[in-house]
Write a protein that holds these residues in place. Structure first.
Motif, PDB file in Angstrom:
ATOM      1  N   GLU A  37       0.902  -1.406   0.096  1.00 59.43           N
ATOM      2  CA  GLU A  37       0.016  -0.083   0.077  1.00 59.43           C
ATOM      3  C   GLU A  37       0.886   1.275  -0.023  1.00 59.43           C
ATOM      4  OE1 GLU A  37      -4.039  -0.349   2.131  1.00 59.43           O
ATOM      5  OE2 GLU A  37      -2.570  -0.917   3.570  1.00 59.43           O
ATOM      6  N   GLU A  38       0.529   2.218  -0.752  1.00 56.90           N
ATOM      7  CA  GLU A  38       1.283   3.572  -0.744  1.00 56.90           C
ATOM      8  C   GLU A  38       0.450   4.481   0.129  1.00 56.90           C
ATOM      9  OE1 GLU A  38       3.408   2.816  -5.128  1.00 56.90           O
ATOM     10  OE2 GLU A  38       1.555   3.964  -5.081  1.00 56.90           O
ATOM     11  N   TYR A  39       0.973   5.177   0.995  1.00 54.95           N
ATOM     12  CA  TYR A  39       0.129   6.031   1.937  1.00 54.95           C
ATOM     13  C   TYR A  39       0.762   7.533   1.559  1.00 54.95           C
ATOM     14  CZ  TYR A  39      -0.996   2.022   4.689  1.00 54.95           C
ATOM     15  OH  TYR A  39      -1.450   0.819   4.973  1.00 54.95           O
ATOM     16  N   MET A  40      -0.320   8.472   1.961  1.00 46.40           N
ATOM     17  CA  MET A  40      -0.113   9.973   2.026  1.00 46.40           C
ATOM     18  C   MET A  40       0.770  10.301   3.345  1.00 46.40           C
ATOM     19  SD  MET A  40      -3.631  11.407   0.579  1.00 46.40           S
ATOM     20  CE  MET A  40      -4.385  10.255  -0.628  1.00 46.40           C
ATOM     21  N   LEU A  41       1.528  11.054   3.316  1.00 53.79           N
ATOM     22  CA  LEU A  41       2.045  11.701   4.811  1.00 53.79           C
ATOM     23  C   LEU A  41       1.447  13.018   4.726  1.00 53.79           C
ATOM     24  CD1 LEU A  41       5.598  10.572   4.898  1.00 53.79           C
ATOM     25  CD2 LEU A  41       3.785   9.748   6.182  1.00 53.79           C
ATOM     26  N   VAL A 102       2.356   2.557  11.566  1.00 52.11           N
ATOM     27  CA  VAL A 102       2.857   3.880  10.698  1.00 52.11           C
ATOM     28  C   VAL A 102       1.893   5.222  11.034  1.00 52.11           C
ATOM     29  CG1 VAL A 102       3.766   2.645   8.942  1.00 52.11           C
ATOM     30  CG2 VAL A 102       1.422   3.312   8.668  1.00 52.11           C
ATOM     31  N   THR A 103       0.724   4.786  11.369  1.00 52.65           N
ATOM     32  CA  THR A 103      -0.117   6.110  11.836  1.00 52.65           C
ATOM     33  C   THR A 103       0.312   6.521  13.133  1.00 52.65           C
ATOM     34  OG1 THR A 103      -1.770   4.444  12.704  1.00 52.65           O
ATOM     35  CG2 THR A 103      -2.228   5.343  10.596  1.00 52.65           C
ATOM     36  N   GLY A 104       0.919   5.647  14.073  1.00 50.56           N
ATOM     37  CA  GLY A 104       1.066   6.179  15.477  1.00 50.56           C
ATOM     38  C   GLY A 104       2.322   6.752  15.345  1.00 50.56           C
ATOM     39  N   LEU A 105       3.500   6.389  14.281  1.00 50.44           N
ATOM     40  CA  LEU A 105       4.853   7.073  14.234  1.00 50.44           C
ATOM     41  C   LEU A 105       4.308   8.301  13.791  1.00 50.44           C
ATOM     42  CD1 LEU A 105       7.100   4.697  12.403  1.00 50.44           C
ATOM     43  CD2 LEU A 105       7.049   5.470  15.123  1.00 50.44           C
ATOM     44  N   ALA A 106       3.577   8.398  12.898  1.00 54.74           N
ATOM     45  CA  ALA A 106       3.167   9.923  12.138  1.00 54.74           C
ATOM     46  C   ALA A 106       2.524  10.896  13.310  1.00 54.74           C
ATOM     47  CB  ALA A 106       2.247   9.686  11.044  1.00 54.74           C
ATOM     48  N   ARG A 107       1.633  10.339  14.036  1.00 53.07           N
ATOM     49  CA  ARG A 107       0.935  11.103  14.961  1.00 53.07           C
ATOM     50  C   ARG A 107       2.063  11.603  16.223  1.00 53.07           C
ATOM     51  NH1 ARG A 107      -4.116  12.147  15.444  1.00 53.07           N
ATOM     52  NH2 ARG A 107      -5.809  10.977  14.260  1.00 53.07           N
ATOM     53  N   GLU A 108       2.969  10.726  16.388  1.00 51.74           N
ATOM     54  CA  GLU A 108       4.223  11.315  17.139  1.00 51.74           C
ATOM     55  C   GLU A 108       5.022  12.364  16.426  1.00 51.74           C
ATOM     56  OE1 GLU A 108       6.612   7.931  18.009  1.00 51.74           O
ATOM     57  OE2 GLU A 108       4.968   6.783  19.184  1.00 51.74           O
ATOM     58  N   GLN A 109       5.101  12.597  15.269  1.00 52.67           N
ATOM     59  CA  GLN A 109       5.742  13.583  14.588  1.00 52.67           C
ATOM     60  C   GLN A 109       4.697  14.820  14.162  1.00 52.67           C
ATOM     61  OE1 GLN A 109       9.002  13.299  14.279  1.00 52.67           O
ATOM     62  NE2 GLN A 109       9.200  11.398  15.351  1.00 52.67           N
ATOM     63  N   GLY A 110       3.336  14.740  14.672  1.00 48.12           N
ATOM     64  CA  GLY A 110       2.608  15.815  14.140  1.00 48.12           C
ATOM     65  C   GLY A 110       1.888  15.526  12.782  1.00 48.12           C
ATOM     66  N   MET A 111       1.982  14.391  12.408  1.00 53.32           N
ATOM     67  CA  MET A 111       1.611  13.944  11.075  1.00 53.32           C
ATOM     68  C   MET A 111       0.199  12.991  11.148  1.00 53.32           C
ATOM     69  SD  MET A 111       5.010  13.731   8.734  1.00 53.32           S
ATOM     70  CE  MET A 111       5.747  12.654  10.024  1.00 53.32           C
ATOM     71  N   ARG A 112      -0.327  13.051   9.921  1.00 54.16           N
ATOM     72  CA  ARG A 112      -1.134  11.899   9.813  1.00 54.16           C
ATOM     73  C   ARG A 112      -0.972  10.931   8.561  1.00 54.16           C
ATOM     74  NH1 ARG A 112      -6.811  13.456  11.432  1.00 54.16           N
ATOM     75  NH2 ARG A 112      -7.117  11.049  11.332  1.00 54.16           N
ATOM     76  N   VAL A 113      -1.662   9.926   8.383  1.00 55.00           N
ATOM     77  CA  VAL A 113      -1.314   9.010   7.199  1.00 55.00           C
ATOM     78  C   VAL A 113      -2.932   8.896   6.413  1.00 55.00           C
ATOM     79  CG1 VAL A 113      -0.879   6.636   6.437  1.00 55.00           C
ATOM     80  CG2 VAL A 113       0.558   7.868   8.042  1.00 55.00           C
ATOM     81  N   GLY A 114      -2.825   8.887   5.128  1.00 55.59           N
ATOM     82  CA  GLY A 114      -3.900   8.726   4.287  1.00 55.59           C
ATOM     83  C   GLY A 114      -3.739   7.732   3.057  1.00 55.59           C
ATOM     84  N   SER A 115      -5.038   6.809   2.737  1.00 56.23           N
ATOM     85  CA  SER A 115      -4.640   6.193   1.743  1.00 56.23           C
ATOM     86  C   SER A 115      -5.961   6.399   0.835  1.00 56.23           C
ATOM     87  CB  SER A 115      -5.022   4.665   2.531  1.00 56.23           C
ATOM     88  OG  SER A 115      -4.923   3.713   1.154  1.00 56.23           O
ATOM     89  N   ALA A 116      -5.700   6.931  -0.322  1.00 54.76           N
ATOM     90  CA  ALA A 116      -6.556   6.929  -1.260  1.00 54.76           C
ATOM     91  C   ALA A 116      -5.738   7.159  -2.728  1.00 54.76           C
ATOM     92  CB  ALA A 116      -7.485   8.132  -0.978  1.00 54.76           C
ATOM     93  N   GLY A 117      -6.317   7.114  -4.091  1.00 53.71           N
ATOM     94  CA  GLY A 117      -5.595   7.294  -5.131  1.00 53.71           C
ATOM     95  C   GLY A 117      -4.804   8.359  -5.664  1.00 53.71           C
ATOM     96  N   THR A 118      -5.554   9.487  -5.063  1.00 56.30           N
ATOM     97  CA  THR A 118      -4.885  10.789  -5.141  1.00 56.30           C
ATOM     98  C   THR A 118      -4.947  11.622  -4.027  1.00 56.30           C
ATOM     99  OG1 THR A 118      -6.823  11.920  -6.156  1.00 56.30           O
ATOM    100  CG2 THR A 118      -5.115  10.966  -7.556  1.00 56.30           C
ATOM    101  N   ASP A 389      -9.209   9.803   8.630  1.00 55.71           N
ATOM    102  CA  ASP A 389      -9.936   9.068   9.676  1.00 55.71           C
ATOM    103  C   ASP A 389     -10.042   7.800   9.270  1.00 55.71           C
ATOM    104  OD1 ASP A 389      -9.732  11.510  11.172  1.00 55.71           O
ATOM    105  OD2 ASP A 389     -11.734  11.907  10.535  1.00 55.71           O
ATOM    106  N   ALA A 390     -10.505   7.285   8.219  1.00 56.01           N
ATOM    107  CA  ALA A 390     -10.897   6.213   7.618  1.00 56.01           C
ATOM    108  C   ALA A 390      -9.591   5.221   7.415  1.00 56.01           C
ATOM    109  CB  ALA A 390     -11.830   6.346   6.507  1.00 56.01           C
ATOM    110  N   THR A 391      -8.525   5.753   7.162  1.00 56.37           N
ATOM    111  CA  THR A 391      -7.414   5.029   6.916  1.00 56.37           C
ATOM    112  C   THR A 391      -6.730   4.350   8.287  1.00 56.37           C
ATOM    113  OG1 THR A 391      -6.699   6.441   4.861  1.00 56.37           O
ATOM    114  CG2 THR A 391      -4.899   4.963   6.135  1.00 56.37           C
ATOM    115  N   GLU A 392      -6.916   4.983   9.423  1.00 54.45           N
ATOM    116  CA  GLU A 392      -6.448   4.689  10.654  1.00 54.45           C
ATOM    117  C   GLU A 392      -7.333   3.567  11.129  1.00 54.45           C
ATOM    118  OE1 GLU A 392      -6.463   8.006  13.077  1.00 54.45           O
ATOM    119  OE2 GLU A 392      -4.638   8.905  12.366  1.00 54.45           O
TER     120      GLU A 392
END
Length: 401
Positions: A37-41, A102-118, A389-392
């Motif tokens: 899976e390819e995720y957005m940061l 990866v969503t936990g790591l991202a939140r620790e750095q003030g980020m979120r993760v998302g999964s969608a085609g664009t 929200d729906a990726t997590e």
């Protein structure tokens, strides 16, 4: 005489037959799975893309999942890969663990993760290329085509026990491209605007060379000859620079189904994975029985794929198997396919996961949810929030001591 192609893509030499001559089909158990899976940061506040993949990768150092988390072309993209799994339920467990990590790591750095085609509104001009030779070489070769490739995909690998069988299975899967794209479509926005398409990702990626539906090959030797010609003339470094919607992956001994947009909800990923695994088993058994694999002209399968990218689950596609003159909803083809492969899913222990395909059809796919959010309040940032929200997924509870 001056060399007319870049030397960086001609550094490898292969035996006669090229990089695919030595393959691993049959080296492992058939129908095992691997999913990428390819995720957005995303920025935790603005939900725009951020260029922090190296920060995330550094945080994985020494962790048991370090090898499963990797960079991609742009610094705002993160790729995860499961280990080899026997069942769709195993994929569920592995992806649940990876998404939570990866969503936990991202939140620790003030980020979120998302999964969608664009991403709904981020601009490719603001993205930085990841500092890896492979990616810089790719941009050097493809120029604007590569710099514009701000898209995210889901890749599903299914192991096959014979190379010749794998070629014929891919030929059979071509008729199902529109179904797989319709089920996974999740990219109705590009650069902050609704495009009128349900999978904008496919229109963007279509500019890549060696993309789209693969040609039909007679046998593995036919496939190897084509790949070898591309390699020995310096067009590609190896077969991984062929980006068809479905391709053979000889080094892994798998068929790699690449047509799907990145899928937001984990349960939808698992349903589509079960669908792919059962389809591969269906065509493998047709080959084993010596039955003919249905063949359709590439223009027809490509047209159905376009209709799925344009209309998603409501696409009016051609019924290629019956040849009837009228079109019918792609959802009807999905239902017909489900009847065909349900027994195979049961044999694979994936009947429950396959049922999720019907749920996607009932409640809608990723593009449906994004458009519902946008049409409700016209706020493109809220679309990105819905994706995040729906990726997590919640991490699995720790085992009792």
């Amino acid at each position: 005489m001056k060399q007319i192609f870049p030397p960086d893509i001609t550094g490898k030499s292969f035996a006669e037959g090229g990089s695919v001559l030595d393959h691993n089909f049959g080296r492992g158990e058939p129908y095992t799975l691997g999913v990428e899976e390819e995720y957005m940061l995303l920025d935790g506040d603005t939900l725009d893309l951020v260029q922090h993949v190296e920060t995330v990768l550094a945080a994985t150092a020494g962790h048991e999942l370090e090898a499963s988390v990797n960079p991609e072309l742009m610094q705002s993209v993160l790729e995860i890969a499961t280990p080899v799994c026997r069942t769709a339920a195993d994929v569920d467990a592995e992806l649940r663990k990876l998404r939570a990590y990866v969503t936990g790591l991202a939140r620790e750095q003030g980020m979120r993760v998302g999964s969608a085609g664009t991403h709904p509104f981020s601009l490719f001009e603001r993205q930085r290329i990841t500092a890896r030779d492979r990616y810089h070489h790719l941009v050097d070769q493809l120029q604007y085509v590569a710099r514009r490739e701000l898209i995210f995909g889901l890749h599903i690998h299914v192991a096959v026990d014979e190379a010749e069988k794998a070629v014929q299975i891919v030929n059979g899967l071509l008729a199902h491209l529109s179904q797989l794209l319709a089920l996974s479509a999740s990219s109705p926005f590009w650069r902050g605007e609704p495009t009128g398409l349900r999978s904008s990702r496919h229109m963007i990626f279509a500019a890549f060379p060696r993309s789209g539906p693969p040609p039909r090959f007679r046998d593995y030797a036919d496939y190897a000859q084509v790949v070898n010609q591309l390699e020995k003339t310096g067009c590609i470094q190896d077969y991984t620079h062929i980006w068809w919607d479905i391709r053979l992956h000889p080094r892994l001994g798998t068929i790699e189904i690449r047509i799907c947009d990145a899928v937001t909800r984990l349960e939808d990923v698992i349903a589509i994975t079960a669908y792919c695994q059962a389809l591969v088993k269906h065509y493998a058994e047709l080959v084993e029985r010596g039955e003919e694999i249905p063949s359709f002209h590439r223009i027809l399968t490509t047209e159905n794929k376009w209709l799925a990218a344009r209309y998603g689950l409501s696409a009016p596609v051609m019924d290629l198997h019956t040849g009837r003159r009228n079109r019918l909803p792609v959802a009807a083809l999905v239902r017909r396919t489900l009847k065909t492969i349900r027994g195979h899913a049961r044999d694979l222990g994936a009947e429950e996961e396959l049922a999720g395909v019907g749920e996607i059809q009932s409640r809608g796919n990723g593009d449906d949810r994004q458009l519902n959010v946008f049409n409700g309040n016209r706020d493109i940032v809220e679309v990105a929030r819905e994706i995040a929200d729906a990726t997590e997924v919640a991490p699995e509870p720790a085992a009792a001591a």
